[in-house]
Scaffold this motif. Sequence first.
Motif, PDB file in Angstrom:
ATOM      1  N   CYS A  28       0.831  -1.193   0.000  1.00  0.00           N
ATOM      2  CA  CYS A  28       0.000   0.000   0.000  1.00  0.00           C
ATOM      3  C   CYS A  28       0.871   1.251   0.000  1.00  0.00           C
ATOM      4  N   ASN A  29       0.369   2.310  -0.628  1.00  0.00           N
ATOM      5  CA  ASN A  29       0.988   3.642  -0.566  1.00  0.00           C
ATOM      6  C   ASN A  29      -0.102   4.643  -0.271  1.00  0.00           C
ATOM      7  N   TYR A  30       0.193   5.582   0.656  1.00  0.00           N
ATOM      8  CA  TYR A  30      -0.783   6.605   1.010  1.00  0.00           C
ATOM      9  C   TYR A  30      -0.054   7.704   1.767  1.00  0.00           C
ATOM     10  N   HIS A  31      -0.156   8.930   1.293  1.00  0.00           N
ATOM     11  CA  HIS A  31       0.489  10.056   1.959  1.00  0.00           C
ATOM     12  C   HIS A  31      -0.469  10.597   3.022  1.00  0.00           C
ATOM     13  N   VAL A  32      -0.101  10.452   4.300  1.00  0.00           N
ATOM     14  CA  VAL A  32      -0.932  10.899   5.404  1.00  0.00           C
ATOM     15  C   VAL A  32      -0.956  12.419   5.476  1.00  0.00           C
ATOM     16  N   GLY A  33       0.124  13.057   5.104  1.00  0.00           N
ATOM     17  CA  GLY A  33       0.193  14.513   5.126  1.00  0.00           C
ATOM     18  C   GLY A  33       1.109  15.039   6.205  1.00  0.00           C
ATOM     19  N   GLU A  34       1.522  14.177   7.109  1.00  0.00           N
ATOM     20  CA  GLU A  34       2.405  14.554   8.202  1.00  0.00           C
ATOM     21  C   GLU A  34       3.364  13.397   8.469  1.00  0.00           C
ATOM     22  N   VAL A  35       4.332  13.644   9.327  1.00  0.00           N
ATOM     23  CA  VAL A  35       5.280  12.598   9.711  1.00  0.00           C
ATOM     24  C   VAL A  35       4.622  11.697  10.753  1.00  0.00           C
ATOM     25  N   VAL A  36       4.568  10.415  10.464  1.00  0.00           N
ATOM     26  CA  VAL A  36       4.007   9.444  11.405  1.00  0.00           C
ATOM     27  C   VAL A  36       5.083   9.125  12.438  1.00  0.00           C
ATOM     28  N   THR A  37       4.739   9.289  13.723  1.00  0.00           N
ATOM     29  CA  THR A  37       5.715   9.056  14.793  1.00  0.00           C
ATOM     30  C   THR A  37       5.467   7.758  15.538  1.00  0.00           C
ATOM     31  N   GLY A  38       4.299   7.181  15.390  1.00  0.00           N
ATOM     32  CA  GLY A  38       4.007   5.923  16.058  1.00  0.00           C
ATOM     33  C   GLY A  38       2.926   5.170  15.327  1.00  0.00           C
ATOM     34  N   MET A  39       3.020   3.836  15.389  1.00  0.00           N
ATOM     35  CA  MET A  39       2.026   2.998  14.727  1.00  0.00           C
ATOM     36  C   MET A  39       1.911   1.695  15.493  1.00  0.00           C
ATOM     37  N   THR A  40       0.692   1.229  15.658  1.00  0.00           N
ATOM     38  CA  THR A  40       0.480  -0.044  16.325  1.00  0.00           C
ATOM     39  C   THR A  40      -0.723  -0.756  15.715  1.00  0.00           C
ATOM     40  N   ARG A  41      -0.696  -2.059  15.786  1.00  0.00           N
ATOM     41  CA  ARG A  41      -1.810  -2.872  15.305  1.00  0.00           C
ATOM     42  C   ARG A  41      -2.657  -3.226  16.522  1.00  0.00           C
ATOM     43  N   VAL A  42      -3.948  -2.918  16.468  1.00  0.00           N
ATOM     44  CA  VAL A  42      -4.794  -3.084  17.648  1.00  0.00           C
ATOM     45  C   VAL A  42      -6.220  -3.437  17.247  1.00  0.00           C
ATOM     46  N   GLU A  43      -6.903  -4.107  18.159  1.00  0.00           N
ATOM     47  CA  GLU A  43      -8.325  -4.418  18.010  1.00  0.00           C
ATOM     48  C   GLU A  43      -9.053  -3.551  19.032  1.00  0.00           C
ATOM     49  N   LEU A  44      -9.663  -2.452  18.583  1.00  0.00           N
ATOM     50  CA  LEU A  44     -10.284  -1.491  19.498  1.00  0.00           C
ATOM     51  C   LEU A  44     -11.625  -1.961  20.042  1.00  0.00           C
ATOM     52  N   VAL A  45     -12.344  -2.760  19.281  1.00  0.00           N
ATOM     53  CA  VAL A  45     -13.633  -3.291  19.702  1.00  0.00           C
ATOM     54  C   VAL A  45     -13.466  -4.785  19.936  1.00  0.00           C
ATOM     55  N   PRO A  46     -13.843  -5.287  21.117  1.00  0.00           N
ATOM     56  CA  PRO A  46     -13.716  -6.725  21.360  1.00  0.00           C
ATOM     57  C   PRO A  46     -14.438  -7.532  20.281  1.00  0.00           C
ATOM     58  N   GLY A  47     -13.735  -8.449  19.678  1.00  0.00           N
ATOM     59  CA  GLY A  47     -14.298  -9.261  18.614  1.00  0.00           C
ATOM     60  C   GLY A  47     -14.262  -8.591  17.250  1.00  0.00           C
ATOM     61  N   GLY A  48     -13.797  -7.342  17.193  1.00  0.00           N
ATOM     62  CA  GLY A  48     -13.710  -6.616  15.928  1.00  0.00           C
ATOM     63  C   GLY A  48     -12.440  -6.973  15.178  1.00  0.00           C
ATOM     64  N   SER A  49     -12.279  -6.388  14.031  1.00  0.00           N
ATOM     65  CA  SER A  49     -11.082  -6.661  13.244  1.00  0.00           C
ATOM     66  C   SER A  49      -9.933  -5.758  13.695  1.00  0.00           C
ATOM     67  N   GLU A  50      -8.723  -6.205  13.430  1.00  0.00           N
ATOM     68  CA  GLU A  50      -7.553  -5.412  13.781  1.00  0.00           C
ATOM     69  C   GLU A  50      -7.407  -4.243  12.814  1.00  0.00           C
ATOM     70  N   SER A  51      -6.871  -3.151  13.317  1.00  0.00           N
ATOM     71  CA  SER A  51      -6.611  -1.957  12.517  1.00  0.00           C
ATOM     72  C   SER A  51      -5.220  -1.450  12.842  1.00  0.00           C
ATOM     73  N   LEU A  52      -4.652  -0.702  11.932  1.00  0.00           N
ATOM     74  CA  LEU A  52      -3.392  -0.009  12.205  1.00  0.00           C
ATOM     75  C   LEU A  52      -3.745   1.402  12.655  1.00  0.00           C
ATOM     76  N   ILE A  53      -3.353   1.744  13.872  1.00  0.00           N
ATOM     77  CA  ILE A  53      -3.588   3.077  14.411  1.00  0.00           C
ATOM     78  C   ILE A  53      -2.261   3.813  14.379  1.00  0.00           C
ATOM     79  N   TYR A  54      -2.282   5.048  13.871  1.00  0.00           N
ATOM     80  CA  TYR A  54      -1.043   5.825  13.810  1.00  0.00           C
ATOM     81  C   TYR A  54      -1.227   7.182  14.463  1.00  0.00           C
ATOM     82  N   THR A  92       0.656  11.165  14.476  1.00  0.00           N
ATOM     83  CA  THR A  92       1.586  11.997  13.719  1.00  0.00           C
ATOM     84  C   THR A  92       2.281  12.988  14.647  1.00  0.00           C
ATOM     85  N   VAL A  93       3.234  13.694  14.085  1.00  0.00           N
ATOM     86  CA  VAL A  93       4.037  14.639  14.845  1.00  0.00           C
ATOM     87  C   VAL A  93       3.202  15.773  15.434  1.00  0.00           C
ATOM     88  N   THR A  94       2.063  16.104  14.825  1.00  0.00           N
ATOM     89  CA  THR A  94       1.216  17.174  15.351  1.00  0.00           C
ATOM     90  C   THR A  94       0.109  16.651  16.270  1.00  0.00           C
TER      91      THR A  94
END
Length: 131
Positions: free
Chosen positions: A8-34, A36-38
């Motif tokens: 995948c390629n996608y310009h977020v618009g800012e510098v990403v400073t952290g990223m983690t893979r997490v399931e925010l809703v119990p039983g839900g699908s995993e997502s990448l949460i990032y 940015t510097v701001t």
Amino acid sequence: TPRLETLCNYHVGEVVTGMTRVELVPGGSESLIYVTVTGRIGALVQFTSRDTLQFYTELEGCLRTDAPRPTGREPQSYRSYYAPIKHVIDGDLCEMYGKLSFEEQRRIASSLDRNVAEVIKKLEDTRNALL
């Protein structure tokens, strides 16, 4: 030596400073949460059905030409600033649907063979599946 493949390629618009893979809703699908510097928090959500992917691809295509552009830049050229967009739907652009006039919403919904309420419900369902 092993080689990595760009999925995948996608310009977020800012510098990403952290990223983690997490399931925010119990039983839900995993997502990448990032983060940015701001301090912006964003998410990359995987679509689980072809129907959902097709819906968002078509909605994004309609909104590329119809959504208001506060900066005057074309959304696809902005998101492709460093490399062409690849396999990512612009969720920020899709969220602009709710800010359009009712007439524009109805015109876009009819081009998607849906009504306005169905399009808004689909956007809400995707947002709520993450949160």
